[in-house]
Write an enzyme that holds these catalytic residues in place. Structure first.
Site, mmCIF file in Angstrom:
data_model
loop_
_atom_site.group_PDB
_atom_site.id
_atom_site.type_symbol
_atom_site.label_atom_id
_atom_site.label_comp_id
_atom_site.label_asym_id
_atom_site.label_seq_id
_atom_site.Cartn_x
_atom_site.Cartn_y
_atom_site.Cartn_z
ATOM 1 N N TYR A 38 0.825 -1.204 0.000
ATOM 2 C CA TYR A 38 0.000 0.000 0.000
ATOM 3 C C TYR A 38 0.863 1.260 0.000
ATOM 4 O O TYR A 38 0.481 2.274 -0.568
ATOM 5 C CB TYR A 38 -0.908 0.029 1.244
ATOM 6 C CG TYR A 38 -2.193 -0.725 1.094
ATOM 7 C CD1 TYR A 38 -2.204 -2.091 0.874
ATOM 8 C CD2 TYR A 38 -3.413 -0.063 1.189
ATOM 9 C CE1 TYR A 38 -3.388 -2.780 0.758
ATOM 10 C CE2 TYR A 38 -4.612 -0.753 1.079
ATOM 11 C CZ TYR A 38 -4.590 -2.106 0.860
ATOM 12 O OH TYR A 38 -5.772 -2.784 0.750
ATOM 13 N N LYS A 92 3.503 -15.342 3.135
ATOM 14 C CA LYS A 92 3.753 -16.102 1.906
ATOM 15 C C LYS A 92 5.261 -16.322 1.848
ATOM 16 O O LYS A 92 5.943 -15.925 0.902
ATOM 17 C CB LYS A 92 3.210 -15.293 0.709
ATOM 18 C CG LYS A 92 3.238 -16.013 -0.625
ATOM 19 C CD LYS A 92 2.253 -17.154 -0.742
ATOM 20 C CE LYS A 92 2.476 -17.919 -2.028
ATOM 21 N NZ LYS A 92 1.743 -19.196 -2.082
ATOM 22 N N ASP A 128 -2.416 -18.409 1.087
ATOM 23 C CA ASP A 128 -3.345 -19.165 0.235
ATOM 24 C C ASP A 128 -4.027 -20.263 1.068
ATOM 25 O O ASP A 128 -5.237 -20.466 1.000
ATOM 26 C CB ASP A 128 -2.648 -19.741 -1.020
ATOM 27 C CG ASP A 128 -1.284 -20.361 -0.746
ATOM 28 O OD1 ASP A 128 -0.782 -20.274 0.403
ATOM 29 O OD2 ASP A 128 -0.705 -20.941 -1.685
ATOM 30 N N ASP A 182 -6.271 -7.084 4.169
ATOM 31 C CA ASP A 182 -7.396 -6.476 3.445
ATOM 32 C C ASP A 182 -8.253 -7.565 2.810
ATOM 33 O O ASP A 182 -9.473 -7.592 2.944
ATOM 34 C CB ASP A 182 -6.844 -5.522 2.371
ATOM 35 C CG ASP A 182 -7.956 -4.941 1.519
ATOM 36 O OD1 ASP A 182 -8.952 -4.464 2.090
ATOM 37 O OD2 ASP A 182 -7.835 -4.977 0.274
ATOM 38 N N ASP A 206 -12.258 -9.298 4.105
ATOM 39 C CA ASP A 206 -13.479 -9.346 3.280
ATOM 40 C C ASP A 206 -14.007 -10.779 3.271
ATOM 41 O O ASP A 206 -15.208 -11.020 3.381
ATOM 42 C CB ASP A 206 -13.205 -8.902 1.837
ATOM 43 C CG ASP A 206 -13.466 -7.416 1.625
ATOM 44 O OD1 ASP A 206 -13.258 -6.650 2.586
ATOM 45 O OD2 ASP A 206 -13.868 -7.032 0.509
HETATM 46 C C1 IPM Z 1 -10.440 -1.473 3.799
HETATM 47 C C2 IPM Z 1 -10.670 -0.910 2.438
HETATM 48 C C3 IPM Z 1 -9.528 0.029 2.080
HETATM 49 C C4 IPM Z 1 -8.240 -0.772 2.096
HETATM 50 C C5 IPM Z 1 -9.699 0.763 0.743
HETATM 51 C C6 IPM Z 1 -10.994 1.530 0.676
HETATM 52 C C7 IPM Z 1 -8.533 1.659 0.442
HETATM 53 O O1 IPM Z 1 -10.830 -1.926 1.510
HETATM 54 O O2 IPM Z 1 -10.386 -0.692 4.773
HETATM 55 O O3 IPM Z 1 -10.341 -2.697 3.911
HETATM 56 O O4 IPM Z 1 -7.885 -1.411 1.105
HETATM 57 O O5 IPM Z 1 -7.585 -0.766 3.132
HETATM 58 MG MG MG Z 2 -10.834 -3.864 2.319
#
Ligand code: IPM
Ligand code: MG
Length: 354
Positions: A142, A187, A219, A243, A247
């Site tokens: 990032y 990894k 993975d 990140d 999700d």
């Molecule tokens: C998160 C989001 C952010 C990230 C984006 C919006 C930049 O996906 O907070 O997980 O990737 O960190």
């Molecule tokens: Mg995210």
């Protein structure tokens, strides 16, 4: 307690869920006799439109002067579909994290018994899943050196020993207060940065004989998370992997609209849902405010106000049990509740709870 909160509502559904979160914070503050003041500030696409900068200096100052930042979401499709855009709303969020030195992102993944059927995974697999992902937040790809040319582009995944040590310390701290199990996700079979993570983690594991440490390639971890989510207690990993995995973690709970987070480090801590700005739902009063509301619980808990956090969690559980739910987690044929109505229900619960 006196609390100064910077409110960064951002884009899309941000302002709607932020309003609910602020109402909940105010209701809890009234109940427990805290004095909370709010200062709103611009960020994301809203800030680009207003002043051309997704994290303006004035917003940074507001955050620095506050005890906590209550953040909602940033992002707008007009930037998503334009890879040539020079400024992007997401840069505002990244700038906030970096400038406030928020290197640790705490993302709890929990299940709600009455929502198990909303998970795409089988009930018996997700029942009892309860882990925390500690995501490193100010390093890695990032923020590493980048090049963006027409013929080639790159990002660099760079980590220093110091960055790895401080995030691992956060993970061991959490594990000591939980089920004493840390899983380091990397990894290391391919990436040099991951091999440094593993080396530093092995050294730190030796200093924590009371805590079980294991190591997993990312993975494999992504597979294990859906095969056996109850395996995990504290997972610690670098920025990009964290990140992606969080999700995935939201699917365990059944909806992204349920997962809060806290970003902590050197400067003012930030409390925010893990989901994005869901622009398609903007202004429709359908967004689930619970991740934002649970972020408010994390905010109180951060300041040692455990009972305040508990009351918010009780209100959330009660709303789910009473089927006061936004459309994506609604029971089939149940009454329709919008963002605002869920918020009003929660505030009433907090005001009247015995
Ligand atoms: C998160 C989001 C952010 C990230 C984006 C919006 C930049 O996906 O907070 O997980 O990737 O960190
Ligand atoms: Mg995210």
């Amino acid at each position: 307690m006196k609390l100064k909160i910077a409110v960064l509502a951002g884009d899309g559904i941000g302002p709607e869920i932020s309003a609910v979160g602020v109402d909940v914070i105010s209701a809890v503050a009234r109940r427990f006799g805290h004095e909370v003041t709010y200062t709103s500030a611009l960020c994301g696409a809203a800030a680009i439109d207003a002043v051309g900068d997704p994290f303006p200096e004035k917003t940074f100052e507001t955050c620095q002067e506050a005890d906590a930042v209550f953040f909602s979401a940033v992002g707008d499709p007009k930037f998503d579909n334009d890879p040539t855009a020079k400024v992007r709303p997401e840069q505002g969020l990244l700038a906030m994290r970096k400038k406030l030195g928020l290197y640790a992102n705490i993302r709890p993944v929990q299940t709600f018994a009455c929502l198990l059927h909303k998970s795409p995974l089988k009930d018996e697999l997700v029942r009892g899943a309860d882990f925390v992902c500690i995501r490193e937040l100010t390093g890695g790809m990032y923020f590493g050196e980048k090049h963006e040319g027409d013929d080639y582009a790159y990002d660099t995944d760079k980590y220093t020993r110091g960055e790895i040590e401080r995030i691992l310390r956060v993970a061991y701290d959490y594990a000591a207060r939980r089920r004493k199990h840390v899983t380091v996700v990397d990894k290391a079979n391919v990436l040099a940065s991951s091999r440094l993570w593993r080396k530093v983690a092995q050294e730190m594991a030796a200093q924590h004989p009371d805590i079980k440490t294991d190591y997993m390639y990312v993975d494999n971890a992504s597979m294990r998370m859906i095969q056996e989510p109850t395996f995990f207690d504290v997972m610690v990993t670098e920025n990009t992997f964290g990140d992606i995995l969080t999700d995935e973690g939201s699917c365990i709970s059944g909806s992204m609209g349920l997962l809060p987070s806290a970003s902590v480090g050197d400067g003012t801590p930030v409390f925010e849902p893990i989901h994005g700005s869901w622009p398609q739902a903007k202004g429709k009063n359908i967004a689930n405010p619970l991740a934002q509301v649970l972020s408010a619980a994390m905010l109180f808990e951060y300041f040692g106000l455990a009972d305040e956090g508990k009351l918010i969690r009780q209100a959330v559980d009660a709303s789910l049990d009473a089927n006061v739910r936004t459309p994506e987690i609604q029971v089939e044929g149940g009454a329709v509740y919008g963002t605002k109505e869920v918020g009003a229900w929660l505030v009433n619960y907090i005001n009247t709870a015995k």
